[in-house]
Design an enzyme around this catalytic site. Sequence first.
Site, PDB file in Angstrom:
ATOM      1  CB  CYS A 163      43.797  33.773 -42.115  1.00 38.47           C
ATOM      2  SG  CYS A 163      44.742  35.122 -42.863  1.00 38.47           S
TER       3      CYS A 163
ATOM      4  CG  HIS B 200      41.505  33.859 -46.236  1.00 44.29           C
ATOM      5  ND1 HIS B 200      41.619  33.892 -44.874  1.00 44.29           N
ATOM      6  CD2 HIS B 200      40.725  32.780 -46.527  1.00 44.29           C
ATOM      7  CE1 HIS B 200      40.932  32.877 -44.350  1.00 44.29           C
ATOM      8  NE2 HIS B 200      40.399  32.193 -45.335  1.00 44.29           N
TER       9      HIS B 200
END
Length: 433
Positions: free
Chosen positions: A120, A211
């Site tokens: 990510c 994330h």
Amino acid sequence: MVERSKRKRAGDKSNDTSHEKIFTSEPSAPANAEDKRLWKGFCEIESEPAFFNVMLRRFGVQGVKVQEVVSLDDELLVFLPRPVYGLIFLFKWIEEDPDKQEQSCPEGVWFANQTINNACASVALLNIVNNVPSIELGDNLRTFKDFTSNFTPALRGDAIANFDFVKQVHNSFARKMDLLNGDLLLKNEATSKGKGKKGKTEEDENEAGFHFIAFVPIEHQLWKLDGLERQPVCLGPIAGDWLGQAKPEIEARMAQYEEGQIEFAILSLVRDPLLKLVPALAENIKSIAALSAQLDRLKPDWQNFVTGLTNGDVAEPDGLLSGPDRAYELTQENIDRAKLPEKVVDLCLGDVVSDIMVHRQELITDQAELRMSIKEEIQSNVSDEERAAARSCDYGASMQSFVRKLRVKKQAEQAAKAAQAEQDEKDKPDERA
């Protein structure tokens, strides 16, 4: 970082354990360049601006810098170097409704899904820089962007996962333990799916990863680019400062955490301050030279009056720059390209010596501040590289050696105690005597 989305995507490798390989080095040895090159996964990356800056430089991206955003208060946001190309928001991931309606990805937005664990950070960076036309991407990323221009977000995500250049930069400061943990995570995921594990347990939620997502202004609209969502999300047309429009979305996510929990971080991708500071220094040097030349013409002995004009202060500090200097990344080309400000041009066309001398002294003071700012930025870049080098320093083998020595020492101490106890027993007087 959080695992990729549970939804099935093109090229989903959920049960692929092909990168559970035997490393070229011994298991206890630090990961070498060949280990990192052959490893198929992506390592976790902390929300440290230094790591992102080093990644961008190794990608070949020029003219940008990542800085931490300590607060979303307007009073602090104003100090960010402009323009701000995007925000990177790190938070503890909570799965949202996978069936919600999503718009399709418009042609003018470059957006990639995250299709492999822990990617990510790279996905968020690419989702920003590939949407800013003024950023110099470098040959590798430029070719990659052109190649994937007609891909769907899922296929772009797979392209990132299989792009060795991005993967090697991402993993360039990984340690052996990062590689082993990545393999273990994938193995556990495949095992749990093979057993048909269903439902979300409290343990799963406690172990939820972090994330990265991006907020980027694209063609007068603000977009949220989350690699775990199928498509980008338009947050509406931009009216004024787009940072103010991103705040409610970020603050809404922050509000989901209990008071006192720090489960998030915000980074900004901004224009590299050196792109403004170095040309400003070149303009300063050229202006001082022009004013000095005009004073030479009007009053050859003008330097005798400099000290008196400044009330005895030192008017000509040691090291006043008058030409290119590598220490400040200043070239002769920078100076030649610089344009004289209108005020300097007017003074050079005039004949008021006192006005010229006063403004020249102001420029000398400005130069000292410019040079200090440039030095700070250059030192910041050096510090980034040092942090990245420290991040990749693998202490695993040293720690194992230390533990082995402790174990040997403990065994020796136990043996010595046992021998002493045995000797004491022999030396004890015989009670039968």
